[in-house]
Design a protein around this motif. Sequence first.
Motif, PDB file in Angstrom:
ATOM      1  N   GLN A 157       0.857  -1.176   0.000  1.00 20.51           N
ATOM      2  CA  GLN A 157       0.000   0.000   0.000  1.00 20.51           C
ATOM      3  C   GLN A 157       0.894   1.226   0.000  1.00 20.51           C
ATOM      4  N   SER A 158       0.303   2.378  -0.153  1.00 21.32           N
ATOM      5  CA  SER A 158       1.118   3.587  -0.288  1.00 21.32           C
ATOM      6  C   SER A 158       1.979   3.870   0.937  1.00 21.32           C
ATOM      7  N   ARG A 159       1.568   3.426   2.099  1.00 22.18           N
ATOM      8  CA  ARG A 159       2.357   3.692   3.302  1.00 22.18           C
ATOM      9  C   ARG A 159       2.799   2.431   4.035  1.00 22.18           C
ATOM     10  N   LYS A 160       2.504   1.284   3.458  1.00 21.67           N
ATOM     11  CA  LYS A 160       2.808   0.057   4.182  1.00 21.67           C
ATOM     12  C   LYS A 160       3.157  -1.063   3.210  1.00 21.67           C
ATOM     13  N   VAL A 161       4.205  -1.790   3.547  1.00 19.21           N
ATOM     14  CA  VAL A 161       4.582  -3.003   2.839  1.00 19.21           C
ATOM     15  C   VAL A 161       4.514  -4.115   3.863  1.00 19.21           C
ATOM     16  N   GLU A 162       3.798  -5.183   3.514  1.00 18.75           N
ATOM     17  CA  GLU A 162       3.567  -6.216   4.510  1.00 18.75           C
ATOM     18  C   GLU A 162       3.743  -7.602   3.908  1.00 18.75           C
ATOM     19  N   VAL A 163       4.494  -8.424   4.601  1.00 16.44           N
ATOM     20  CA  VAL A 163       4.578  -9.849   4.310  1.00 16.44           C
ATOM     21  C   VAL A 163       4.126 -10.538   5.587  1.00 16.44           C
ATOM     22  N   GLU A 164       3.030 -11.256   5.475  1.00 15.13           N
ATOM     23  CA  GLU A 164       2.444 -11.901   6.641  1.00 15.13           C
ATOM     24  C   GLU A 164       2.547 -13.413   6.475  1.00 15.13           C
ATOM     25  N   ILE A 165       3.114 -14.061   7.465  1.00 14.72           N
ATOM     26  CA  ILE A 165       3.183 -15.511   7.474  1.00 14.72           C
ATOM     27  C   ILE A 165       2.341 -15.973   8.650  1.00 14.72           C
ATOM     28  N   ARG A 166       1.279 -16.705   8.336  1.00 17.18           N
ATOM     29  CA  ARG A 166       0.338 -17.139   9.360  1.00 17.18           C
ATOM     30  C   ARG A 166       0.368 -18.654   9.482  1.00 17.18           C
ATOM     31  N   ALA A 167       0.082 -19.122  10.665  1.00 17.88           N
ATOM     32  CA  ALA A 167       0.009 -20.561  10.902  1.00 17.88           C
ATOM     33  C   ALA A 167      -1.164 -20.840  11.812  1.00 17.88           C
ATOM     34  N   GLY A 168      -1.764 -21.991  11.622  1.00 16.29           N
ATOM     35  CA  GLY A 168      -2.890 -22.381  12.439  1.00 16.29           C
ATOM     36  C   GLY A 168      -4.197 -21.966  11.804  1.00 16.29           C
ATOM     37  N   SER A 169      -5.263 -22.496  12.340  1.00 12.42           N
ATOM     38  CA  SER A 169      -6.607 -22.190  11.859  1.00 12.42           C
ATOM     39  C   SER A 169      -7.577 -22.584  12.962  1.00 12.42           C
ATOM     40  N   ALA A 170      -8.848 -22.401  12.698  1.00 11.48           N
ATOM     41  CA  ALA A 170      -9.843 -22.809  13.686  1.00 11.48           C
ATOM     42  C   ALA A 170      -9.758 -24.315  13.928  1.00 11.48           C
ATOM     43  N   GLU A 171      -9.393 -25.060  12.897  1.00 10.99           N
ATOM     44  CA  GLU A 171      -9.274 -26.506  13.025  1.00 10.99           C
ATOM     45  C   GLU A 171      -7.940 -26.930  13.652  1.00 10.99           C
ATOM     46  N   VAL A 172      -6.937 -26.042  13.615  1.00 13.21           N
ATOM     47  CA  VAL A 172      -5.604 -26.365  14.149  1.00 13.21           C
ATOM     48  C   VAL A 172      -5.154 -25.243  15.092  1.00 13.21           C
ATOM     49  N   PRO A 173      -5.860 -25.077  16.216  1.00 20.56           N
ATOM     50  CA  PRO A 173      -5.511 -23.993  17.131  1.00 20.56           C
ATOM     51  C   PRO A 173      -4.199 -24.219  17.883  1.00 20.56           C
ATOM     52  N   ILE A 174      -3.701 -25.424  17.866  1.00 22.85           N
ATOM     53  CA  ILE A 174      -2.485 -25.733  18.621  1.00 22.85           C
ATOM     54  C   ILE A 174      -1.254 -25.053  18.027  1.00 22.85           C
ATOM     55  N   ALA A 175      -1.325 -24.603  16.775  1.00 21.46           N
ATOM     56  CA  ALA A 175      -0.166 -23.979  16.130  1.00 21.46           C
ATOM     57  C   ALA A 175       0.337 -22.781  16.938  1.00 21.46           C
ATOM     58  N   GLY A 176      -0.573 -21.970  17.422  1.00 25.89           N
ATOM     59  CA  GLY A 176      -0.178 -20.806  18.216  1.00 25.89           C
ATOM     60  C   GLY A 176       0.511 -21.201  19.509  1.00 25.89           C
ATOM     61  N   LEU A 177       0.042 -22.268  20.130  1.00 24.53           N
ATOM     62  CA  LEU A 177       0.663 -22.738  21.367  1.00 24.53           C
ATOM     63  C   LEU A 177       2.048 -23.303  21.103  1.00 24.53           C
ATOM     64  N   TYR A 178       2.211 -24.015  20.002  1.00 28.03           N
ATOM     65  CA  TYR A 178       3.532 -24.543  19.653  1.00 28.03           C
ATOM     66  C   TYR A 178       4.525 -23.402  19.474  1.00 28.03           C
ATOM     67  N   GLU A 179       4.085 -22.327  18.824  1.00 28.79           N
ATOM     68  CA  GLU A 179       4.994 -21.214  18.519  1.00 28.79           C
ATOM     69  C   GLU A 179       5.193 -20.295  19.715  1.00 28.79           C
ATOM     70  N   LEU A 180       4.103 -19.891  20.382  1.00 26.02           N
ATOM     71  CA  LEU A 180       4.169 -18.834  21.395  1.00 26.02           C
ATOM     72  C   LEU A 180       3.961 -19.291  22.829  1.00 26.02           C
ATOM     73  N   GLY A 181       3.376 -20.457  23.023  1.00 30.53           N
ATOM     74  CA  GLY A 181       3.036 -20.896  24.367  1.00 30.53           C
ATOM     75  C   GLY A 181       1.762 -20.216  24.842  1.00 30.53           C
ATOM     76  N   ASN A 182       1.438 -20.402  26.109  1.00 30.06           N
ATOM     77  CA  ASN A 182       0.255 -19.763  26.684  1.00 30.06           C
ATOM     78  C   ASN A 182       0.494 -18.273  26.883  1.00 30.06           C
ATOM     79  N   LYS A 183      -0.586 -17.519  26.907  1.00 27.69           N
ATOM     80  CA  LYS A 183      -0.487 -16.089  27.148  1.00 27.69           C
ATOM     81  C   LYS A 183       0.205 -15.840  28.486  1.00 27.69           C
ATOM     82  N   GLY A 184       1.192 -14.978  28.445  1.00 29.65           N
ATOM     83  CA  GLY A 184       1.900 -14.624  29.663  1.00 29.65           C
ATOM     84  C   GLY A 184       2.960 -15.623  30.100  1.00 29.65           C
ATOM     85  N   SER A 185       3.179 -16.670  29.295  1.00 26.55           N
ATOM     86  CA  SER A 185       4.165 -17.672  29.708  1.00 26.55           C
ATOM     87  C   SER A 185       5.590 -17.269  29.367  1.00 26.55           C
TER      88      SER A 185
END
Length: 157
Positions: A60-88
């Motif tokens: 966009q005119s003021r932003k360049v973005e490359v987004e790499i996403r993992a996980g989905s509603a069917e695979v919610p564990i992806a976020g836990l594998y990468e980041l752990g629990n909130k505040g951990s």
Amino acid sequence: MEEGFAPVIKAIKKWEPEVRKQLRKELQASGNMIAAGSRLLAGAHSTTIPATIKVRTRIQSRKVEVEIRAGSAEVPIAGLYELGNKGSGKSETFRHPVFAREGSRAGKHKGPFGITRSDKAPWVNQKRHPFLSPIIKLRTAAVTKRVGAAVEAANEA
């Protein structure tokens, strides 16, 4: 050349649509370098996470973005594998209740995706297996160099 992607953002307004299209292809290819490595790393510990790793680019005119996403509603564990629990923080494990498929004797409460959990379901610690951050660290220099060359070529065009 300036550090990081700052030159891209400064130069974008001057570029023709075809030049933007070429840069976007280069950004997509760079993101795919990281995604491919992340899929391999995730695949060592999961059969479901690798297929959910996707790359999206935006210019966009003021932003360049490359987004790499993992996980989905069917695979919610992806976020836990990468980041752990909130505040951990940098903990090497994450906690979760033991779930069972619908119809098993273990479950009373229906959870996501036909999975049930009993009131007495034990909570367990599971080892984290980050798959994005190690590849990003490993390939940052190569991606920065590749995108920098694309930006210089775009500026010349």
